[in-house]
Design an enzyme around this catalytic site. Structure first.
Site, PDB file in Angstrom:
ATOM      1  N   ASP A   1       1.003  -1.087  -0.071  1.00 36.82           N
ATOM      2  CA  ASP A   1      -0.091  -0.089  -0.055  1.00 36.82           C
ATOM      3  C   ASP A   1       0.915   1.272  -0.133  1.00 36.82           C
ATOM      4  O   ASP A   1       0.686   2.277  -0.912  1.00 36.82           O
ATOM      5  CB  ASP A   1      -0.896  -0.101   1.380  1.00 36.82           C
ATOM      6  CG  ASP A   1      -1.919   0.798   1.186  1.00 36.82           C
ATOM      7  OD1 ASP A   1      -2.361   1.182  -0.203  1.00 36.82           O
ATOM      8  OD2 ASP A   1      -2.772   1.057   2.130  1.00 36.82           O
TER       9      ASP A   1
ATOM     10  N   HIS B   1      -4.386   2.822  -7.233  1.00 30.73           N
ATOM     11  CA  HIS B   1      -5.633   2.765  -6.254  1.00 30.73           C
ATOM     12  C   HIS B   1      -6.745   2.661  -7.332  1.00 30.73           C
ATOM     13  O   HIS B   1      -7.749   1.791  -7.015  1.00 30.73           O
ATOM     14  CB  HIS B   1      -5.911   3.576  -5.221  1.00 30.73           C
ATOM     15  CG  HIS B   1      -5.252   3.358  -4.137  1.00 30.73           C
ATOM     16  ND1 HIS B   1      -3.742   3.670  -3.930  1.00 30.73           N
ATOM     17  CD2 HIS B   1      -5.675   2.605  -2.892  1.00 30.73           C
ATOM     18  CE1 HIS B   1      -3.285   3.396  -2.713  1.00 30.73           C
ATOM     19  NE2 HIS B   1      -4.523   2.731  -1.948  1.00 30.73           N
TER      20      HIS B   1
ATOM     21  N   HIS C   1      -6.481  -0.926  -8.835  1.00 30.59           N
ATOM     22  CA  HIS C   1      -6.603  -1.940  -7.600  1.00 30.59           C
ATOM     23  C   HIS C   1      -8.239  -1.994  -7.559  1.00 30.59           C
ATOM     24  O   HIS C   1      -8.746  -3.156  -7.605  1.00 30.59           O
ATOM     25  CB  HIS C   1      -6.339  -1.393  -6.395  1.00 30.59           C
ATOM     26  CG  HIS C   1      -6.883  -2.043  -5.113  1.00 30.59           C
ATOM     27  ND1 HIS C   1      -8.108  -1.632  -4.660  1.00 30.59           N
ATOM     28  CD2 HIS C   1      -6.903  -3.116  -4.308  1.00 30.59           C
ATOM     29  CE1 HIS C   1      -8.538  -2.305  -3.446  1.00 30.59           C
ATOM     30  NE2 HIS C   1      -7.591  -3.189  -3.576  1.00 30.59           N
TER      31      HIS C   1
ATOM     32  N   HIS D   1      -5.536  -5.839   0.177  1.00 27.79           N
ATOM     33  CA  HIS D   1      -5.443  -4.749  -0.357  1.00 27.79           C
ATOM     34  C   HIS D   1      -3.768  -3.945  -0.866  1.00 27.79           C
ATOM     35  O   HIS D   1      -3.937  -4.067  -2.046  1.00 27.79           O
ATOM     36  CB  HIS D   1      -6.184  -3.428   0.361  1.00 27.79           C
ATOM     37  CG  HIS D   1      -5.937  -2.038   0.077  1.00 27.79           C
ATOM     38  ND1 HIS D   1      -6.814  -1.782  -0.736  1.00 27.79           N
ATOM     39  CD2 HIS D   1      -5.063  -0.995   0.215  1.00 27.79           C
ATOM     40  CE1 HIS D   1      -6.451  -0.209  -1.093  1.00 27.79           C
ATOM     41  NE2 HIS D   1      -5.424  -0.003  -0.315  1.00 27.79           N
TER      42      HIS D   1
END
Length: 377
Positions: A169, A264, A267, A281
């Site tokens: 992340d 993101h 993602h 994540h």
């Protein structure tokens, strides 16, 4: 140009720091609502008992049900009112922390992560779900948590995969911040003003936030491998301390005050693929960061550096690493279309982005990752 920066009022990190929790509760009053999964409470019960006794506080256990839903928030707010709790504590992983944010609504909030898997603890936002676990909406509050407290001993005792996911992340933080800065896009730190007070939501990133994002990336490269080895042995070392700070504080301040971009959004697109659902994540964000670098045609040496880092700590570098063994062109376009919906952060890239371009970037990133693992790149 209007610029914005947001951060917690206080951040504390150290070994056995949970023993000082009572001190910070006392700055608000004598009691607190503790929102945590029973398993997480059990892990740290001795420290909770010790700090309660030392500082003379009462912790009202909320027995968190596991989902950050409107119903759970309403139940816990009623419990806090019933016991006249002076503050709220969110202890554990992301959903317990987000629930605590919603219960506190921006006031008198202490966050105590027990894993370093994401950068959510420092932020002023939360994700709400239905009781069944489906996405509901994002919630934004007037300020970040009052206190973020990190007990590094607890983090070191958690499974290493959480720490590595947090590094994934954090890996995206600098590259998304750089893209947002180049496009002069708005950052998340400005959001609640417009929602709450009718003030403009526009706000660009500061030089301070971009500098923090850069340090975030540099620290990953310097200390990531040693931190992983320390966590494997459940011990606290300077490298582990640095990576915990990187995963939680540097990445947290970086993403909110420097902005999100393609990584993101990609993602979020990948979540339509069933195989990816068993991966964390940060693991999916790591691969998505590679896809962003391909999308922006980043320097090949930079891509090589990112690939080498990911492999060194065990982060995904190809689709198979996130459970996607095969993918059709239509599935790939579905991922790309989801990544490119109008409200997604991918439009903070400093050039127009199309689903076709995103699909191509994912394809090439996948091939680069596969080749690197085989020693061909």
């Amino acid at each position: 140009m209007r610029k914005v920066f947001i951060s917690p009022t206080k951040y504390i990190q150290g070994e056995d720091e949970l023993l000082n929790l009572g001190y910070f509760v006392k700055t608000f009053g004598d009691s607190a609502l503790l929102i945590a999964h029973p398993d997480d409470v059990q892990r740290v019960q001795a420290k909770l008992d010790a700090t309660s006794s030392k500082f003379g506080i009462t912790l009202i256990t909320g027995n968190f049900h596991g989902e950050c839903s409107r119903q759970e928030v309403d139940r816990l707010q009623a419990l806090a009112r019933e016991h006249a709790c002076a503050c709220t504590i969110g202890l554990g992983g992301g959903k317990a922390i987000d629930t605590a944010k919603c219960v506190a609504e921006g006031d008198a909030l202490i966050i105590v992560p027990t894993i370093a898997a994401t950068d959510a603890p420092t932020s002023h936002s939360a994700v709400l779900y239905t009781p069944e676990g489906a996405f509901d909406e994002y919630a934004y509050f007037k300020q970040s948590p009052s206190v973020v407290m990190i007990d590094t001993t607890i983090i070191a005792e958690a499974p290493t995969r959480f720490l590595v996911s947090g590094m994934g992340d954090a890996l995206s933080t600098y590259f998304e911040a750089r893209a947002t800065s180049r496009s002069f896009s708005n950052v998340n730190a400005g959001l609640p003003c417009g929602v709450r007070e009718g003030v403009s939501t526009e706000g660009k990133g500061t030089k301070a936030a971009l500098a923090l994002a850069r340090v975030c990336y540099e620290t990953l490269l310097e200390d990531g491998v040693q931190a992983k080895l320390a966590c494997d042995q459940n011990v606290v070392t300077p490298a582990l301390e640095n990576i915990i700070e990187t995963n939680i504080l540097l990445s947290g301040l970086g993403f909110e005050s420097s902005g999100l971009a393609a990584a993101h959004a990609i993602h979020n697109g990948l979540t339509v693929l069933e195989g990816s659902h068993h991966y964390y994540h940060g693991e999916k964000v790591a691969f998505s960061t590679l896809a962003q670098l391909v999308l922006e045609n980043a320097d090949s040496l930079e891509i090589q550096e990112v690939l080498a880092f990911c492999v060194s700590v065990g982060l995904p570098v190809c689709l198979a690493d996130i459970g996607v063994q095969s993918i059709t062109k239509e599935e790939l376009l579905e991922v790309a279309r989801k990544a490119c919906i109008p409200e997604e952060s991918i439009h903070s890239m400093p050039f127009p982005v199309t689903p076709e371009a995103v699909a191509a970037a994912i394809t090439v990133a996948d091939q680069l990752g596969q080749a690197f693992k085989k020693g061909r790149v």
